[in-house]
Structure formats: structure tokens, C-alpha cells
Design a protein around this motif. Sequence first.
Motif, PDB file in Angstrom:
ATOM      1  N   GLY A  50       8.484   6.366 -15.292  1.00 46.81           N
ATOM      2  CA  GLY A  50       8.145   7.539 -14.473  1.00 46.81           C
ATOM      3  C   GLY A  50       6.782   8.115 -14.808  1.00 46.81           C
ATOM      4  O   GLY A  50       6.490   9.255 -14.461  1.00 46.81           O
ATOM      5  N   THR A  51       5.938   7.313 -15.452  1.00 45.38           N
ATOM      6  CA  THR A  51       4.613   7.766 -15.848  1.00 45.38           C
ATOM      7  C   THR A  51       3.554   6.986 -15.100  1.00 45.38           C
ATOM      8  O   THR A  51       3.599   5.752 -15.045  1.00 45.38           O
ATOM      9  CB  THR A  51       4.390   7.579 -17.369  1.00 45.38           C
ATOM     10  OG1 THR A  51       5.435   8.272 -18.072  1.00 45.38           O
ATOM     11  CG2 THR A  51       3.050   8.130 -17.793  1.00 45.38           C
ATOM     12  N   THR A  82       0.839  -1.204   0.000  1.00 38.96           N
ATOM     13  CA  THR A  82       0.000   0.000   0.000  1.00 38.96           C
ATOM     14  C   THR A  82       0.868   1.246   0.000  1.00 38.96           C
ATOM     15  O   THR A  82       0.643   2.199  -0.765  1.00 38.96           O
ATOM     16  CB  THR A  82      -0.929   0.011   1.227  1.00 38.96           C
ATOM     17  OG1 THR A  82      -1.573  -1.254   1.372  1.00 38.96           O
ATOM     18  CG2 THR A  82      -1.986   1.096   1.115  1.00 38.96           C
ATOM     19  N   ASN A  83       1.884   1.249   0.867  1.00 39.09           N
ATOM     20  CA  ASN A  83       2.813   2.383   0.932  1.00 39.09           C
ATOM     21  C   ASN A  83       3.522   2.609  -0.395  1.00 39.09           C
ATOM     22  O   ASN A  83       3.638   3.747  -0.876  1.00 39.09           O
ATOM     23  CB  ASN A  83       3.860   2.141   2.024  1.00 39.09           C
ATOM     24  CG  ASN A  83       3.299   2.221   3.426  1.00 39.09           C
ATOM     25  OD1 ASN A  83       2.230   2.764   3.657  1.00 39.09           O
ATOM     26  ND2 ASN A  83       4.031   1.663   4.379  1.00 39.09           N
ATOM     27  N   LEU A  84       4.030   1.523  -0.984  1.00 39.46           N
ATOM     28  CA  LEU A  84       4.790   1.641  -2.224  1.00 39.46           C
ATOM     29  C   LEU A  84       3.926   2.171  -3.358  1.00 39.46           C
ATOM     30  O   LEU A  84       4.368   3.022  -4.149  1.00 39.46           O
ATOM     31  CB  LEU A  84       5.386   0.285  -2.607  1.00 39.46           C
ATOM     32  CG  LEU A  84       6.170   0.247  -3.921  1.00 39.46           C
ATOM     33  CD1 LEU A  84       7.401   1.141  -3.834  1.00 39.46           C
ATOM     34  CD2 LEU A  84       6.559  -1.187  -4.276  1.00 39.46           C
ATOM     35  N   TYR A  85       2.700   1.683  -3.453  1.00 40.52           N
ATOM     36  CA  TYR A  85       1.802   2.126  -4.522  1.00 40.52           C
ATOM     37  C   TYR A  85       1.581   3.642  -4.430  1.00 40.52           C
ATOM     38  O   TYR A  85       1.665   4.358  -5.426  1.00 40.52           O
ATOM     39  CB  TYR A  85       0.473   1.385  -4.414  1.00 40.52           C
ATOM     40  CG  TYR A  85      -0.389   1.450  -5.653  1.00 40.52           C
ATOM     41  CD1 TYR A  85      -0.176   0.575  -6.720  1.00 40.52           C
ATOM     42  CD2 TYR A  85      -1.423   2.361  -5.754  1.00 40.52           C
ATOM     43  CE1 TYR A  85      -0.977   0.622  -7.859  1.00 40.52           C
ATOM     44  CE2 TYR A  85      -2.233   2.421  -6.890  1.00 40.52           C
ATOM     45  CZ  TYR A  85      -2.001   1.543  -7.935  1.00 40.52           C
ATOM     46  OH  TYR A  85      -2.793   1.594  -9.066  1.00 40.52           O
ATOM     47  N   GLY A  86       1.317   4.124  -3.219  1.00 40.62           N
ATOM     48  CA  GLY A  86       1.118   5.561  -3.034  1.00 40.62           C
ATOM     49  C   GLY A  86       2.389   6.357  -3.266  1.00 40.62           C
ATOM     50  O   GLY A  86       2.363   7.439  -3.867  1.00 40.62           O
ATOM     51  N   ALA A  87       3.528   5.835  -2.787  1.00 40.59           N
ATOM     52  CA  ALA A  87       4.790   6.553  -2.937  1.00 40.59           C
ATOM     53  C   ALA A  87       5.186   6.680  -4.408  1.00 40.59           C
ATOM     54  O   ALA A  87       5.672   7.735  -4.844  1.00 40.59           O
ATOM     55  CB  ALA A  87       5.890   5.839  -2.151  1.00 40.59           C
ATOM     56  N   LEU A  88       4.984   5.614  -5.189  1.00 43.04           N
ATOM     57  CA  LEU A  88       5.312   5.679  -6.612  1.00 43.04           C
ATOM     58  C   LEU A  88       4.406   6.667  -7.348  1.00 43.04           C
ATOM     59  O   LEU A  88       4.859   7.371  -8.268  1.00 43.04           O
ATOM     60  CB  LEU A  88       5.202   4.294  -7.239  1.00 43.04           C
ATOM     61  CG  LEU A  88       6.411   3.376  -7.070  1.00 43.04           C
ATOM     62  CD1 LEU A  88       6.139   2.015  -7.702  1.00 43.04           C
ATOM     63  CD2 LEU A  88       7.664   3.998  -7.669  1.00 43.04           C
ATOM     64  N   ARG A  89       3.147   6.715  -6.957  1.00 39.19           N
ATOM     65  CA  ARG A  89       2.253   7.690  -7.584  1.00 39.19           C
ATOM     66  C   ARG A  89       2.730   9.114  -7.311  1.00 39.19           C
ATOM     67  O   ARG A  89       2.787   9.955  -8.219  1.00 39.19           O
ATOM     68  CB  ARG A  89       0.827   7.499  -7.083  1.00 39.19           C
ATOM     69  CG  ARG A  89      -0.157   8.507  -7.670  1.00 39.19           C
ATOM     70  CD  ARG A  89      -1.565   8.221  -7.237  1.00 39.19           C
ATOM     71  NE  ARG A  89      -2.465   9.327  -7.574  1.00 39.19           N
ATOM     72  CZ  ARG A  89      -3.761   9.362  -7.268  1.00 39.19           C
ATOM     73  NH1 ARG A  89      -4.318   8.330  -6.639  1.00 39.19           N
ATOM     74  NH2 ARG A  89      -4.502  10.401  -7.600  1.00 39.19           N
ATOM     75  N   LEU A  90       3.102   9.394  -6.082  1.00 40.37           N
ATOM     76  CA  LEU A  90       3.605  10.727  -5.737  1.00 40.37           C
ATOM     77  C   LEU A  90       4.916  11.024  -6.460  1.00 40.37           C
ATOM     78  O   LEU A  90       5.155  12.153  -6.909  1.00 40.37           O
ATOM     79  CB  LEU A  90       3.795  10.832  -4.225  1.00 40.37           C
ATOM     80  CG  LEU A  90       2.528  10.828  -3.384  1.00 40.37           C
ATOM     81  CD1 LEU A  90       2.869  10.683  -1.909  1.00 40.37           C
ATOM     82  CD2 LEU A  90       1.701  12.084  -3.616  1.00 40.37           C
ATOM     83  N   ALA A  91       5.762  10.003  -6.578  1.00 43.24           N
ATOM     84  CA  ALA A  91       7.030  10.184  -7.281  1.00 43.24           C
ATOM     85  C   ALA A  91       6.794  10.544  -8.747  1.00 43.24           C
ATOM     86  O   ALA A  91       7.471  11.419  -9.301  1.00 43.24           O
ATOM     87  CB  ALA A  91       7.873   8.914  -7.170  1.00 43.24           C
ATOM     88  N   CYS A  92       5.825   9.860  -9.362  1.00 47.10           N
ATOM     89  CA  CYS A  92       5.498  10.169 -10.750  1.00 47.10           C
ATOM     90  C   CYS A  92       4.947  11.587 -10.889  1.00 47.10           C
ATOM     91  O   CYS A  92       5.243  12.289 -11.875  1.00 47.10           O
ATOM     92  CB  CYS A  92       4.498   9.155 -11.300  1.00 47.10           C
ATOM     93  SG  CYS A  92       5.203   7.524 -11.612  1.00 47.10           S
TER      94      CYS A  92
END
Length: 371
Positions: free
Chosen positions: A365-366, A302-312
Motif C-alpha cells: 500500500g506504499t 495506464t488506468n491501473l497504474y493511476g488507480a493504484l497510485r490514488l489508492a495508495c
Amino acid sequence: MPEASSLVDVPARQPADRGWLDEAVRRIQADANRSADTHLVHVPVPGLPNVDLYLKDESTHPTGSLKHRLARSLFLYALCNGELREGTTVIEASSGSTAVSEAYFARMLGLPFIAVMVATTSREKIALIEREGGRCHLVDDATEVYEVARRLAADLGGHYLDQFTFAERATDWRGNNNIAESIFEQMSLERHPVPQWVVVGAGTGGTSATIGRYVRYRGLSSRVCVVDPERSAFLPAFAGDDAAVQQACGSRIEGIGRPRVEPSFVPTVVDRMMLVPDAASVAAMRFLSERTGLRAGASTGTNLYGALRLACELGERGEGGSIVSLLCDGAERYAGTYRDDAWLAERGWDLAPYEAVLARAWDTGTWLTPD
């Protein structure tokens, strides 16, 4: 007003054994003293060279999860408030990992321990609690755990630790080697030492409260994003959707999400909340293992999914920076659930759409949310 001469000293009703108390506090503090701080792992994302992602690996605690910190704080809080004495039965309502850690501390102090948990809790977590000498009292409905724990404590003359009420106040949010202080000290020599975002889930809400308060106390620009699974009450409450709060029935991602808004959740120190589908959480935990070798549970997904979205989002705006999240516990606790393809198929969880989202984000990164 009575005369001074008529006043008498009134002793405590149940004088605490200060010798036992002092030794109990010493043992818990010694455990913290000999346990090295957890690692902050840099996780390079090929498609986002200007954004640095970090996971603080809380699985390396003696009891294998982020909840070791909370359990230590709750025991010290109860001891120093005079609520635990020699022989006291300790009771907790838990989704598993907190109870594992609390059973560890209860055994350290020679205290009986009972965990009240929903019957769907992974068998691996139940086995860990029992290995530490604790007992598990299972209930069918997640909303029942609070009242059952209170009733058991009353019937047995024990003490209900009540992590959901006391998590935010048992932890010293100003510092004292809490998780927030540890993160920012470990980030001090990195390329982007002050994270743009710190991403966490909420079970009690204590972690997000600690980090949110700390960044304000230290005058830091970091923002806190709480990622929430399906069927949890936290995100609807944050959005002011009272009807959805009433419909919340508890998360299927162990350790985060609740059927009610817990007293320790402090929405005013949260900058953003994000809904993460349950299948996305499991896809992300598996993706993390495949791409990095880091084996974690679904709340880390859950954390990773949200973090990657913010990173993108940062990358799409042409911005750089750092994002910090947590590796909450290890994958071995979920061999019979999130790591089991048959278990997932029985529940109709299709990971493929979210695996595609993660791969695209990681490689290019998309971010492209599935339909």
C-alpha cells in the motif's frame, strides 16, 4: 415579406428512405438489448484492505472493447441526424478499437466502411476490422488521419463519423444506460458505493466527459482522474502548457492520448490529470495478468497504474473508499506489440522499475515513484 399565398412547400433535397432508417435503428437497438451489461470486477489489493478497487470489464462487448458503446452512439447519432442512408460509405479516423466496433455496425447495416489509421496500429486490430468487412487506409503520421478521413468522405460521397468531435455529444450523459449510470448502479450494494475516484484515459475525451457530467448531474461526490500517456496533448492542455501542447505528437499507447486536444475532451469536468510513462502502462497490463489473471491491453495498464497510485494516497492518509476504472480491451489485440518482449526491447522500454513500483503498491500500500 412575401404574401402567404406565394409560399410553397420545399421538399428535402435527398428524401431519406424512412423504411431503411427505421430498420437500421431497430437493428442497432436490438444489438444493445441483447447484449448484457459489462461486469464490474472487484480487484482486491492485499496492501490496501480499506480501499476497494474495481475494473469495469468493457472487453466483454460484442466487439471486445469500450469503444463498442461509442460506435453504437455514433451510428445512432448519424442515422437520426439523417447523415447515413442506404449505401452510404462510412469513414472514420481511429487508432483501431473504435474502427473495429464501427466496422461491426456498418456490416450490420450493409454499409461500406473505411478506417483511416496510423500505420503503426497493431496488426491484430487491422485483422479484426477486415474480418468485419471494413477496409483500412493507413497513414504514416497520426496528425494526418483527420484530413485524410474528411477527404475520403468527400471523394466517395460518404459520411465521416468523426468520433473525436462527436463523442461527447452523441452519448447521453444524463443516463440512458451510459457507462456512468452503469457504474454507479453496479456500485450501489458495495462497501463504499460512491467511488472516491473514477479513473479513465482519454482518446476522444468522450468517456471522461460523460462520467464528469454525470456525477455533477446526480450530485455525487466522486472525482474524475484522467490518466494520460507520454507525448499526448491532453495533460499539457489541462495544465495550461501551450508550448508542450504544440510539441505533442501522439501516443504510443493505442486508444488513448492524442497529438492534439480533441473537441470532445472537456477539461472543466476533470478533477485531476496524471502522466503515466509508456513503460509503466505496459508493466501494469502485464502485472494485472500475473496477479489477477485479467488479460488486458496497455490502456488498461495506464488506468491501473493511476488507480493504484490514488489508492495508495488514500491509504497513506488513513482513508478508505473505492476507486473504479476500466478494463478497456483484451490483451490478444497486442500479441505482436506490448506482449512481445522483442518489440519492447527494440524501443528501449524498461519495465523493471515500474514493476517494482506496482509490486510495492500492491503488497504494502506504499507508492514510491522510480527515479
